[in-house]
Design a protein around this motif. Structure first.
Motif, short mmCIF file in Angstrom:
data_model
loop_
_atom_site.label_atom_id
_atom_site.label_comp_id
_atom_site.label_asym_id
_atom_site.label_seq_id
_atom_site.Cartn_x
_atom_site.Cartn_y
_atom_site.Cartn_z
N CYS A 206 0.80 -1.28 -0.16
CA CYS A 206 -0.14 -0.20 0.25
C CYS A 206 1.01 1.27 -0.32
CB CYS A 206 -1.14 -0.02 1.02
SG CYS A 206 -1.62 -1.65 1.11
N TYR B 264 -16.17 0.48 1.04
CA TYR B 264 -15.07 0.55 1.24
C TYR B 264 -15.61 -0.08 3.05
CZ TYR B 264 -11.84 3.69 -0.72
OH TYR B 264 -11.18 4.46 -1.96
N TYR C 233 -15.60 0.52 7.43
CA TYR C 233 -15.07 1.44 8.12
C TYR C 233 -14.87 1.41 9.48
CZ TYR C 233 -15.64 4.52 3.95
OH TYR C 233 -16.07 5.05 2.54
N SER C 234 -14.43 1.36 10.06
CA SER C 234 -14.84 1.50 11.76
C SER C 234 -14.62 1.81 12.41
CB SER C 234 -13.70 0.03 11.77
OG SER C 234 -13.38 -0.70 13.17
N THR D 168 -10.99 3.59 11.03
CA THR D 168 -10.33 3.00 9.99
C THR D 168 -10.99 2.47 8.39
OG1 THR D 168 -8.66 2.11 11.86
CG2 THR D 168 -8.37 1.15 9.99
N THR E 199 -10.72 1.09 5.39
CA THR E 199 -10.20 0.04 4.71
C THR E 199 -11.20 0.22 2.91
OG1 THR E 199 -10.37 -1.23 6.08
CG2 THR E 199 -9.42 -2.84 3.94
N ASN E 200 -9.48 -0.43 1.16
CA ASN E 200 -10.45 -0.45 0.46
C ASN E 200 -10.69 -1.57 0.20
OD1 ASN E 200 -7.95 -0.46 -0.28
ND2 ASN E 200 -7.35 1.47 -1.19
N SER F 242 -6.90 -3.58 0.02
CA SER F 242 -7.04 -4.20 1.67
C SER F 242 -6.02 -3.07 2.17
CB SER F 242 -6.87 -6.16 1.79
OG SER F 242 -7.30 -6.81 1.12
N CYS F 243 -5.48 -1.94 1.43
CA CYS F 243 -4.79 -1.50 1.85
C CYS F 243 -6.38 0.08 3.37
CB CYS F 243 -4.69 -0.27 0.90
SG CYS F 243 -3.45 -0.70 0.31
N SER F 244 -5.22 0.33 4.81
CA SER F 244 -5.72 0.90 5.41
C SER F 244 -5.78 2.16 5.72
CB SER F 244 -6.24 -0.10 6.44
OG SER F 244 -6.40 -0.86 6.60
N VAL G 273 -6.08 5.32 8.47
CA VAL G 273 -6.31 5.31 9.96
C VAL G 273 -6.57 7.34 10.34
CG1 VAL G 273 -5.96 5.14 12.67
CG2 VAL G 273 -5.66 3.33 10.88
#
Length: 336
Positions: free
Chosen positions: A24, A111, A113-114, A144, A146-147, A150-152, A154
């Motif tokens: 990433c 995406y 979202y967390s 956080t 994440t697309n 699998s890149c995140s 923060v």
């Protein structure tokens, strides 16, 4: 006799380059070569068995190595993956008891979202709401994103919870008579701003404002709120009564003449229903409470008459007439 020589043919050196081929954007790339070789020469300029580097675009990294004098060469192609988009503001403020919505500046369908935050807060939605905010809810809220690669990403936002001021305790000097000063009182709260509104388009930010020479236009309800950083208290109110003050006025008929002078006083006062006349400033016993009194001046001279007009609300006004002139007829010259 023939000589012999033994020739040993060495195999090409294998550099053994290993590492992730996709990372990433912004992440650190870790690459490893076979250990125990004599020399390592990376295209990044490094000379160690393992390297760590940051790259921002698709890049080919090569390694030349030597073992027992034999060279080897290897390469790896690093594919840089896009990171998610979305950014939070650094901080927000919310008034105690209010709800606050927080969201990134960009939301992308698909995406993940967390959220995590104070008091065990957790959510998997891109948009969150802090309900009935209290001091327990203040602090950092971490998002956080994440697309599909699998890149995140923060990011965080700090939420400040501002306690609302308590409801002001207010009063006034009402009831008053028109022409008096109206005093509005509020208790003193540290660090707050007051906002008053009332009849006749009244507005003020003073803690305890004064309306000079108040008229009946200020009859009604006055409201005030206290504010800290745009967080407002519950409104407090007080009812104000402004009575009409009398307007005292009269005229004498006649205002001059020979003794004994009989004078009728015509009362044109407004907003009054009680009267006290001081008819002779030379005789303290010469008074009347009639509406339109009559008085006889037996002695020559000049007199000041005063009218005190008042109503049932204890509002008072006065008016004086100067002078009533009484002449002595015996002193007049009468020709033959």
């Amino acid at each position: 006799a023939a000589d012999e020589i033994y020739v040993k043919v060495l195999s090409n050196t294998v550099c053994g380059l290993q590492g992730a081929t996709s990372v990433c954007k912004g992440d650190e790339v870790i690459l490893n070569a076979k250990d125990g070789l004599d020399y390592y020469t990376w295209s990044t300029g490094d000379n160690t068995e393992s390297i760590k580097t940051n790259i921002i675009k698709n890049t080919k990294i090569t390694l030349e190595c030597i073992y027992n004098g034999c060279k080897g060469k290897d390469s790896i192609y690093i594919n840089i993956l896009d990171i998610p988009v979305g950014k939070l503001v650094s901080s927000v403020e919310v008034c105690s008891g209010d709800n606050r919505v927080i969201m990134p500046d960009t939301i992308v369908n698909g995406y993940l979202y967390s959220w995590s935050g104070p008091a065990g807060f957790y959510s998997n939605y891109p948009i969150i709401t802090i309900y009935n905010a209290q001091q327990i809810n203040k602090g950092y809220y971490i998002l956080t994103i994440t697309n599909n690669n699998s890149c995140s990403l923060v990011d965080s936002v700090y939420v400040s919870v501002i306690d609302r001021p308590s409801k002001p305790s207010i009063s006034s000097n009402s009831p008053i008579c028109s022409g008096d000063n109206l005093y509005l009182y509020s208790d003193s709260l540290d660090g707050v701003t007051y906002y008053w509104i009332g009849p006749n388009n009244f507005k003020s930010t003073q803690k305890s404002p004064v309306i000079v020479n108040a008229s009946v236009k200020y009859n009604g309800v006055f409201y005030v709120v206290a504010s800290i950083a745009n967080c407002y208290s519950d409104s407090a109110y007080t009812n104000v009564v402004v009575y009409n003050s009398p307007i005292a006025y009269f005229f004498p008929d006649p205002s001059s003449g020979d003794k004994p002078l009989v004078v009728n006083f015509h009362n044109n006062s407004l907003y009054a229903n009680n009267y006290l006349w001081l008819l002779n400033d030379k005789d303290s016993n010469s008074y009347s409470t009639e509406i339109n009194p009559q008085y006889v001046y037996n002695d020559p001279g000049e007199y000041t008459v005063r009218l005190i007009a008042y109503n049932d609300n204890n509002c008072i006004d006065t008016f004086s007439y100067t002078f009533i002139r009484v002449d002595d007829v015996s002193s007049m010259f009468i020709p033959n």
